[in-house]
Design an enzyme around this catalytic site. Structure first.
Site, PDB file in Angstrom:
ATOM      1  N   PRO A  37     -38.818   8.610  18.977  1.00  0.00           N
ATOM      2  CA  PRO A  37     -37.455   8.220  18.637  1.00  0.00           C
ATOM      3  C   PRO A  37     -37.318   6.765  18.194  1.00  0.00           C
ATOM      4  O   PRO A  37     -37.938   5.873  18.761  1.00  0.00           O
ATOM      5  CB  PRO A  37     -36.666   8.472  19.928  1.00  0.00           C
ATOM      6  N   ASN A  38     -36.510   6.612  17.170  1.00  0.00           N
ATOM      7  CA  ASN A  38     -36.091   5.333  16.611  1.00  0.00           C
ATOM      8  C   ASN A  38     -37.183   4.595  15.843  1.00  0.00           C
ATOM      9  O   ASN A  38     -36.909   3.553  15.252  1.00  0.00           O
ATOM     10  CB  ASN A  38     -35.484   4.430  17.694  1.00  0.00           C
TER      11      ASN A  38
ATOM     12  N   ARG B 108     -34.832  -2.145  12.677  1.00  0.00           N
ATOM     13  CA  ARG B 108     -34.479  -2.193  14.102  1.00  0.00           C
ATOM     14  C   ARG B 108     -35.138  -3.400  14.778  1.00  0.00           C
ATOM     15  O   ARG B 108     -36.349  -3.537  14.760  1.00  0.00           O
ATOM     16  CB  ARG B 108     -34.979  -0.907  14.761  1.00  0.00           C
TER      17      ARG B 108
ATOM     18  N   TYR C 160     -40.060  -5.636  16.641  1.00  0.00           N
ATOM     19  CA  TYR C 160     -40.845  -4.645  15.915  1.00  0.00           C
ATOM     20  C   TYR C 160     -41.282  -5.078  14.523  1.00  0.00           C
ATOM     21  O   TYR C 160     -41.994  -4.334  13.844  1.00  0.00           O
ATOM     22  CB  TYR C 160     -40.041  -3.340  15.805  1.00  0.00           C
TER      23      TYR C 160
ATOM     24  N   ASN D 270     -47.131   7.194  19.539  1.00  0.00           N
ATOM     25  CA  ASN D 270     -46.144   6.236  20.022  1.00  0.00           C
ATOM     26  C   ASN D 270     -44.896   7.052  20.315  1.00  0.00           C
ATOM     27  O   ASN D 270     -44.125   7.360  19.415  1.00  0.00           O
ATOM     28  CB  ASN D 270     -45.861   5.147  18.979  1.00  0.00           C
TER      29      ASN D 270
ATOM     30  N   ALA E  58     -39.303   5.604  23.549  1.00  0.00           N
ATOM     31  CA  ALA E  58     -38.663   5.657  24.867  1.00  0.00           C
ATOM     32  C   ALA E  58     -39.054   6.902  25.662  1.00  0.00           C
ATOM     33  O   ALA E  58     -38.987   6.891  26.897  1.00  0.00           O
ATOM     34  CB  ALA E  58     -37.149   5.581  24.716  1.00  0.00           C
TER      35      ALA E  58
ATOM     36  N   HIS F  61     -41.439   6.762  28.761  1.00  0.00           N
ATOM     37  CA  HIS F  61     -40.980   6.389  30.093  1.00  0.00           C
ATOM     38  C   HIS F  61     -40.136   7.466  30.757  1.00  0.00           C
ATOM     39  O   HIS F  61     -39.717   7.298  31.908  1.00  0.00           O
ATOM     40  CB  HIS F  61     -40.174   5.088  29.996  1.00  0.00           C
TER      41      HIS F  61
ATOM     42  N   ASP G 243     -47.244  16.406  30.210  1.00  0.00           N
ATOM     43  CA  ASP G 243     -47.853  17.707  30.517  1.00  0.00           C
ATOM     44  C   ASP G 243     -48.502  18.321  29.290  1.00  0.00           C
ATOM     45  O   ASP G 243     -49.567  18.936  29.380  1.00  0.00           O
ATOM     46  CB  ASP G 243     -46.802  18.667  31.077  1.00  0.00           C
TER      47      ASP G 243
ATOM     48  N   GLU H  17     -52.391   6.454  23.302  1.00  0.00           N
ATOM     49  CA  GLU H  17     -50.999   5.998  23.391  1.00  0.00           C
ATOM     50  C   GLU H  17     -50.916   4.590  22.811  1.00  0.00           C
ATOM     51  O   GLU H  17     -51.729   3.728  23.152  1.00  0.00           O
ATOM     52  CB  GLU H  17     -50.576   5.983  24.856  1.00  0.00           C
TER      53      GLU H  17
ATOM     54  N   HIS I 288     -48.168   1.268  21.594  1.00  0.00           N
ATOM     55  CA  HIS I 288     -46.854   0.638  21.586  1.00  0.00           C
ATOM     56  C   HIS I 288     -46.946  -0.633  20.760  1.00  0.00           C
ATOM     57  O   HIS I 288     -47.910  -1.398  20.895  1.00  0.00           O
ATOM     58  CB  HIS I 288     -46.367   0.328  23.006  1.00  0.00           C
ATOM     59  N   ILE I 289     -45.968  -0.845  19.925  1.00  0.00           N
ATOM     60  CA  ILE I 289     -45.934  -2.020  19.057  1.00  0.00           C
ATOM     61  C   ILE I 289     -45.693  -3.274  19.888  1.00  0.00           C
ATOM     62  O   ILE I 289     -46.368  -4.284  19.715  1.00  0.00           O
ATOM     63  CB  ILE I 289     -44.841  -1.838  17.987  1.00  0.00           C
ATOM     64  N   SER I 290     -44.743  -3.210  20.807  1.00  0.00           N
ATOM     65  CA  SER I 290     -44.429  -4.363  21.655  1.00  0.00           C
ATOM     66  C   SER I 290     -45.216  -4.281  22.957  1.00  0.00           C
ATOM     67  O   SER I 290     -45.752  -3.228  23.320  1.00  0.00           O
ATOM     68  CB  SER I 290     -42.931  -4.393  21.963  1.00  0.00           C
TER      69      SER I 290
ATOM     70  N   ARG J 109     -41.147  -6.448  28.818  1.00  0.00           N
ATOM     71  CA  ARG J 109     -39.773  -6.012  28.554  1.00  0.00           C
ATOM     72  C   ARG J 109     -39.144  -5.477  29.835  1.00  0.00           C
ATOM     73  O   ARG J 109     -39.632  -5.729  30.926  1.00  0.00           O
ATOM     74  CB  ARG J 109     -39.792  -4.990  27.424  1.00  0.00           C
TER      75      ARG J 109
ATOM     76  N   ARG K  84     -39.641   0.166  31.289  1.00  0.00           N
ATOM     77  CA  ARG K  84     -40.687   0.370  30.280  1.00  0.00           C
ATOM     78  C   ARG K  84     -42.096   0.193  30.854  1.00  0.00           C
ATOM     79  O   ARG K  84     -43.078   0.363  30.149  1.00  0.00           O
ATOM     80  CB  ARG K  84     -40.482  -0.566  29.096  1.00  0.00           C
TER      81      ARG K  84
END
Length: 137
Positions: A9-10, A17, A22, A71, A74, A77, A84, A95, A97-99, A104, A108
């Site tokens: 998402p997003n 954004r 990001y 990625n 959200a 989390h 699963d 996995e 993550h950009i940040s 944060r 998170r």
């Protein structure tokens, strides 16, 4: 080698954004850079804002691809279902993550994906995807 990058998402809003977190580049242009850099690899890209669609895509490719770079945004989390699913498939998942999620908000800091993943790459901007792809060689 066949690798799928899945964004949750997003992440379709990259470049627009929160550029201070990001960056200013959209993912589609960065994906073309990845395709050029890894020209010997079949790279595919999928993005959805919907949790069930992400699970469907993981199940679709999770027994036939060589790797998945995920990625989950959200959903990392919150989604026991995605965790699963990764446990149930055979294709290894990295996995990303950009940040740096640990710098944060505290919510998170928890990932339902990490325990099932081959590895986790956090905080290197879009280069996190590059590093994840390299991990499959």
């Amino acid at each position: 080698m066949k690798i799928l990058i899945i964004n949750g998402p997003n992440l379709n809003l990259l470049g627009k954004r929160e550029p201070e977190i990001y960056g200013n580049q959209n993912f589609e242009s960065y994906f073309r850079t990845l395709q050029s850099k890894f020209s010997g690899v079949v790279l595919e890209y999928y993005q959805s804002n919907i949790e069930g669609e992400l699970i469907d895509k993981l199940q679709e490719v999770g027994f036939s691809y060589d790797g998945i770079v995920l990625n989950a945004g959200a959903y990392t989390h919150t989604s026991v279902g995605i965790g699963d699913c990764i446990k149930a498939i055979q294709t290894p998942v990295v996995e990303v993550h950009i940040s740096n999620t640990f710098s944060r908000e505290s919510f998170r800091h928890q990932s339902y994906i990490s325990p099932q993943a081959k590895g986790v790459i956090i905080g290197f901007g879009l280069q996190s995807y590059d590093l994840a792809i390299q991990s499959f060689f």
